[in-house]
Design a protein around this motif. Structure first.
Motif, PDB file in Angstrom:
ATOM      1  N   ASN A 215       0.822  -1.197   0.000  1.00  0.00           N
ATOM      2  CA  ASN A 215       0.000   0.000   0.000  1.00  0.00           C
ATOM      3  C   ASN A 215       0.872   1.270   0.000  1.00  0.00           C
ATOM      4  O   ASN A 215       0.615   2.221  -0.744  1.00  0.00           O
ATOM      5  N   ASP A 216       1.915   1.264   0.827  1.00  0.00           N
ATOM      6  CA  ASP A 216       2.847   2.406   0.847  1.00  0.00           C
ATOM      7  C   ASP A 216       3.488   2.605  -0.534  1.00  0.00           C
ATOM      8  O   ASP A 216       3.643   3.733  -1.003  1.00  0.00           O
ATOM      9  N   MET A 219       1.110   4.168  -2.884  1.00  0.00           N
ATOM     10  CA  MET A 219       0.915   5.584  -2.560  1.00  0.00           C
ATOM     11  C   MET A 219       2.074   6.420  -3.111  1.00  0.00           C
ATOM     12  O   MET A 219       1.876   7.556  -3.543  1.00  0.00           O
ATOM     13  N   GLU A 222       1.587   6.855  -6.650  1.00  0.00           N
ATOM     14  CA  GLU A 222       0.544   7.874  -6.824  1.00  0.00           C
ATOM     15  C   GLU A 222       1.141   9.295  -6.819  1.00  0.00           C
ATOM     16  O   GLU A 222       0.671  10.160  -7.564  1.00  0.00           O
TER      17      GLU A 222
END
Lengths: 345, 345, 345, 345
Positions: A215-216, A219, A222
């Motif tokens: 998830n990190d 991100m 992103e």
């Protein structure tokens, strides 16, 4: 977003929670269970993500329903992205086979290694000109001279080049010489750097940090995507764990996990993941079998003289042998290895 | 440095190893055991550290004898360092008690919180103007306006101020306004940033990365020290672990480990270590009892409105109560809390 | 229990989910959000815990609302439990101060160590007669002779004794000689053993496994409690982490986390947590400051001759000095150290 | 064994160290370096392993030269072991393909699943009759009735059967019905159990504990081997890590690491490693590509009704498709899948 309230949440606290939700223009859905009261929030979760909901008195737990990244998400972009690095494709069935020494070193050696890995089948050449070293007393790379040499070697052998950028002030100059910018594991959450490479036009190879969840990692992708640079390739290169048997722990499952969550390609780097040449072939094969969109391997023709990371480099012959196995596996899996252009030599 | 050779190392390999050692102007000491041959290397280990000894054929393992950091080592500086932050001492029996909101926010709130924490006994005020956020869509801080406000609040309440710097390009301007520069956990191995803060004259608060060993942390301190800035305070703020009960795992043993290896002060940050206000008091007390040279705590007067990290902030009253317990413990441990200067108000 | 459905969950899948819930006699609460449909389930969560809800087609995530342990939960028993070990109280403000050698060894040494630690203030004596050793070739303990000796030493010095039981077949005989049964970290999830000690009448010291979350630890306590033995004391003794600086990572925050979730007492064991005598005093103090209900420390009068774990033992004088500091801290924290009975000697 | 002495070790301390070494009938080799004195010890390292050398005053660090396991070591047995499970071979190029439900359940289902997995190509059938469950309130398995049913199903479909044993008291009865005894991850360091399965004649499937290093795993294998049972197959099934994306972290590099250190076969279990059916195929392929000697997969024909671990089971059709891919990969790697005998049906 779902809020689970504390078991002794008062009516006043519940009212206050509902007012906060309404103030954001969202709807709520209250459900009083036997043991806990739950508030479902309906509407754009983005409006809530920035609100410190967990700090509202009476709230025990906040359960998000959507992932916090949008551009990187497969929801937003169901088909796998194919990143084009000066003609070499990565993703969507195309394998980026990156090889080269850890650091850019003297010209003869660079040409020799490039010739070897190209002959084996690699389609991207790597070498670090700016090295993020854990010791301030260690070799820090050849700098701009290294960039120029890398460019020259790439051009002569017809291979696009990948090199690391470690400082937001260097993004411009590195972009001038390199076909792909690498953001290293230790800089994965260097947001100033991510923002700068996001403004660059060059494809980015973003390595997973050693303490980063998937998830990190998404991100951080992103960050780059949100600046307008959509050409991001992720790289699994090992995370921290308790067993000293390998330098890091190669999280091969990250490959299918990323493919489930995101459209971005992900390659594996067994050199950094294991730190041991004897394990690199097995882990490279494992990565491909798990569906990786490429493999990043460090190759050096005299590891005991390497300026950095010598002990983890494969010899050119070892790389050739491994490449031939990887090629057979790629065929079994119906993957394509983009050919490189004719050499100018 | 000790080299343990492979159990089938040939005589030629052994000769080659010895030649490499001699070529560096060092002496060796060969010991042929029942199962393994061992080469002890006598002389300046620094000469060897950069050599990829493990890549020499026949070498199974390299065992360093000295730590890889010099300036940070207690060997080099047996007495504990005392870092002076505009009059507030940290280390050698002096406690730096840092408190304030996560982000610099509106002026009234800043003054109110500063007044509270000063009245409780804090001697350093904190607040972030440049925030390294995991989401590109999150509040990124007030920037230079935030720095100015922080300075003004610090001056008015007589407290030196601590703030984070996230980008090498910002070190100069942040140094203008802040008494102490914080390098955050995600930037611990941002070597470009470490080099810049090393060139600054401001004391540095260096937070341990989430995947950093204590050795890694001391190597990063060495980066700063090697640039000539000897005023480094370390900070334990939790590392990655498998239990979701706390946001990070508070490694309280890091305090005595660092005190054994280094002369640098180390403080604890239970706010980031646990991410839960209910655990902060216990962990703050634990840190002090373990010998920490200070405590860093986030305080906000309305956590549910905080621009960042609200859910982990203590309320001013909670901080006051905790401070009074910490003060009693400090007395028991014969530690001093430097008083702040008179407020200008 | 909350079920978050997949974003492409069909109406048939939703109906099937609701039928499954109804079939269990529970109510549901459907909430169709903008992006996801959520099913809140109202009623006894226990009925659901065993159901493989996540395997139902269309279900993306299952969010439990209640903890999976009941008897160990603070909800079930709001006041802290006080465990009585043959007159020595642990919990609710009473400190169990356990000290002694790792293994039961020769009688003279045992008496000597017991005399020392009792004089320092310890109120429980420990020693292993059955040792779980990582090597099959290592000393496995004195067995039943060790138990008898431990009992004799405890009686003579007026201290209840704690010893490890490693095999369900041995619970009966160990219960005969010991006042408190220790279940070691490696056996924390040895459910056959937990069931047997649950049937015993002796208080149990349950050590946290090296890979156990606090939730896992409380579930293992639940195994013992569910057999009718309510006298369980938990022990934090370090978990696995990536930094080799300490043998394990001492999770001091586990103390307040457990106190928030459970009524059971929790003590700390800095000897096993750190594996380094130089760190034991700091970590013992940290544990107490965090609210621990006692401290377990290994003491040996000649560590270099110890049958096991010598390198982590404190010398009797070091223990005496530490005890005096712990006593001052206990007074500051208003904790009581139960006195032991008169010695029979 | 090498002893690195403290930098202030006195001559008396050095003499004492040398005397201790001589008293064990070993030779020493003293090397006084510029910064540290080093003592190399020559002779049988086994004599030293039990001595608490690190507790000798003046000793800073003990560096073992040999691995602590002997029978499991590849030094002792250079060729890979082939374990024969009632005719099915595992190791040395032979793949053990284990499949079946998590728990033994009702007879019709068991027969149905066995028929499916056999038709797909599996050569070993699994199912748990004694289940180590994290909750005392969860289904604990069918017990001896389950064993009987498993035996009957195995016989009828011509597949040897594998089942877990959780208690030393049950080894005898489980050995009566099963062809291979599984020791689960939570019991990897249950030394009483290891000793009992070591005395059994049945091959053992030893699963790696969630906090176990590879060295720990091999030491546990050594427990079994040292009792005379040489038929041990290891299993990588995921270790603890910080990323909740997968239930455990699948350490695929463990396969080549074990193959380098030991002659014992090692298989992979992607079902437990990931806990997610969507990741199992990728991880199974990765494990084989890394050189695993087999794959253990849980299969259930109605996961939402499974008595345990339903959410991680593959459906029979998913298993068939995966098996066909694994078979192609096995051919590419020149591995053999032992055929099972004719069914008695």
């Amino acid at each position: 977003m779902i809020l689970i309230l504390k078991n002794r949440a008062t009516d006043d606290q519940i009212d206050h929670v509902l007012q906060r939700v309404e103030a954001l223009g969202l709807q709520h859905h209250l459900s009083r269970g036997t043991y806990r009261t739950i508030v479902g929030i309906i509407g754009d979760e983005e409006l809530l993500r920035e609100e410190p909901l967990k700090a509202i008195p009476g709230v025990a737990k906040v359960v998000p329903v959507l992932p916090p990244y949008k551009l990187a998400s497969r929801d937003a972009h169901p088909d796998p992205s194919v990143v084009d690095v000066s003609g070499v494709k990565i993703g969507g069935g195309n394998l980026g086979m990156i090889a080269g020494p850890c650091s850019v070193e003297d010209p003869d050696r660079m040409h020799r290694i490039a010739e070897h890995v190209r002959a084996s089948g690699a389609n991207l050449f790597r070498g670090g000109a700016f090295k993020p070293r854990t010791s301030p007393y260690a070799f820090q790379g050849m700098g701009i001279d290294g960039l120029k040499l890398l460019r020259e070697v790439g051009d002569q052998h017809g291979m696009p080049v990948v090199t690391e950028v470690t400082d937001p002030r260097l993004v411009e100059v590195v972009s001038e010489y390199a076909d792909m910018l690498q953001v290293g594991a230790r800089n994965m959450q260097n947001f100033a750097l991510l923002t700068e490479v996001g403004k660059s036009k060059r494809p980015v190879l973003l390595k997973r940090g050693m303490a980063a969840t998937i998830n990190d990692l998404l991100m951080c992708a992103e960050y780059i995507l949100s600046q307008g640079n959509m050409n991001v390739v992720l790289c699994e290169r090992g995370i921290k764990s308790f067993d000293p048997a390998t330098r890091n722990l190669f999280d091969v499952a990250a490959v299918p996990v990323v493919h489930g969550l995101s459209h971005l390609p992900i390659i594996v780097d067994p050199s950094h993941a294991t730190g041991r040449p004897d394990l690199i072939p097995s882990c490279a094969m494992a990565g491909l079998a798990a569906g990786a969109d490429g493999v990043h391997i460090e190759v050096h023709d005299c590891p005991e003289e390497a300026k950095s990371d010598g002990p983890q480099a494969l010899l050119p012959d070892q790389y050739r042998e491994l490449f031939s196995q990887m090629k057979s596996l790629a065929e079994l899996l119906n993957k394509t290895i983009s050919p490189v252009s004719e050499t100018s030599a």
